[in-house]
Design an enzyme around this catalytic site. Sequence first.
Site, PDB file in Angstrom:
ATOM      1  N   CYS A 191       0.798  -1.286   0.129  1.00  0.00           N
ATOM      2  CA  CYS A 191       0.252   0.028   0.191  1.00  0.00           C
ATOM      3  C   CYS A 191       0.824   1.357   0.078  1.00  0.00           C
ATOM      4  O   CYS A 191       0.644   2.415  -0.357  1.00  0.00           O
ATOM      5  CB  CYS A 191      -0.991  -0.273   1.264  1.00  0.00           C
ATOM      6  SG  CYS A 191      -2.188  -1.285   1.375  1.00  0.00           S
ATOM      7  N   HIS A 196      -3.172   7.755   1.477  1.00  0.00           N
ATOM      8  CA  HIS A 196      -3.644   6.395   1.045  1.00  0.00           C
ATOM      9  C   HIS A 196      -4.836   6.040   1.678  1.00  0.00           C
ATOM     10  O   HIS A 196      -5.386   6.309   2.997  1.00  0.00           O
ATOM     11  CB  HIS A 196      -2.589   5.187   1.703  1.00  0.00           C
ATOM     12  CG  HIS A 196      -3.108   3.858   1.458  1.00  0.00           C
ATOM     13  ND1 HIS A 196      -3.595   3.359   0.229  1.00  0.00           N
ATOM     14  CD2 HIS A 196      -3.102   2.918   2.444  1.00  0.00           C
ATOM     15  CE1 HIS A 196      -3.834   2.156   0.458  1.00  0.00           C
ATOM     16  NE2 HIS A 196      -3.856   1.772   1.684  1.00  0.00           N
ATOM     17  N   ASN A 201      -9.775   0.275  -0.803  1.00  0.00           N
ATOM     18  CA  ASN A 201      -8.490   0.208  -0.473  1.00  0.00           C
ATOM     19  C   ASN A 201      -7.892  -0.658  -1.815  1.00  0.00           C
ATOM     20  O   ASN A 201      -7.843  -1.572  -1.919  1.00  0.00           O
ATOM     21  CB  ASN A 201      -8.075  -0.479   0.471  1.00  0.00           C
ATOM     22  CG  ASN A 201      -6.715  -0.505   1.056  1.00  0.00           C
ATOM     23  OD1 ASN A 201      -5.968  -0.195  -0.145  1.00  0.00           O
ATOM     24  ND2 ASN A 201      -6.138  -0.938   2.189  1.00  0.00           N
TER      25      ASN A 201
END
Length: 324
Positions: A115, A251, A281
């Site tokens: 990520c 993020h 996500n």
Amino acid sequence: MSKQRSVIIGSGSYLPPNIVTNEDLAKTVDTTDEWITARTGIKQRHIADKDMLTSDLATEAAKDALKNAGIDASEIDLIVLATATPNRTFPATAITVQANLGITQGCAFDVQAVCSGFVFALTVADNMLQAGNFKKALVIGAETFSRIIDWTDRTTCVLFADGAGAVVLETQQGKGTIADRGILYSHLRSDGRYEDMLYVDGGPSQGKEGFVKMSGNDVFKHAVKKIGASIEQALTDNNLVSDDIDWFVPHQANKRILDAVAKRIKLDESKVVVTVDKHANTSAASIPLALHEAVKDGRVKKGDLILIEALGGGFTWGSMLFRW
Ligand code: UT7
């Protein structure tokens, strides 16, 4: 003292057309729209069709970024692609994107920081441009995360999704001050002691495919703490306060993490770019997807100071400052 800066001259994105809502998921796993919305802020996600690969999403995002930058693919001599879901074990997905774009010069490779991948890839590209060996770079975050999700595991399958975002960087002469356009600062960290909190329980060396496993609660606490500390470091190192930030493009893992980090650094919530509700996500793709959305709708303007951050499996984490 003048300084070369890597300036973002265009951004782009691509989302696969298939949208899966919370209600859709509630039909296949033991969950509810209420739970997902309250605990994560997610309402829907984009999931790629089976024949769509990470390179396909990445190529579309790259084309969009090139168009918006107003340059031809032939001008690109560096491609850095962040992904945890490459097409193949090798070669790198960036190589496929390079070929798809008809680029036969320079080099292309992948960066794997899950990520945090986009923050790492942007830092790598910036450093390579600063070293003077390359002129124009494509930095891409692209994922088909749906492929490494156990769709019967309600603790992970409601969270992750597919997509791609990209930016084009070119070197421009700056004055060497925080007022310059371009990448101004990067803070990267990793600590393998936390490997077991977020990982895939398989991979080429283990001789088996695997699925995402996460100790969500632990990751949540570490994310707020580690991201908060990284941003505080970024502000201190540059003699800035949170009021100096025009846009915070984090993020997009969980709306509650975004809120907690913004609160910790005392940043007004109107400055936070939020796409987790629509995209969920998308790992390495989430920051460039959110950035491009804020550019497209006119929020991000030339000269704005932008802060990005991420935490991912490893853990890897970090933050960056750049001026649009
Ligand atoms: O991008 C990489 C970094 N990743 C992250 O930053 C993710 C960080 N973690 C999180 O976002 C949150 O921890 C989650 C969204 C994953 C979970 O939220 P939480 O508030 O930490 O919930 P929890 O894990 O403590 O679970 C609470 C309850 C549990 O039930 P019991 O044990 O209290 O009976 C879970 O089994 O919620 C249950 N649960 C669900 N219920 C309905 C877990 N997933 C679901 C679900 N639907 N999808």
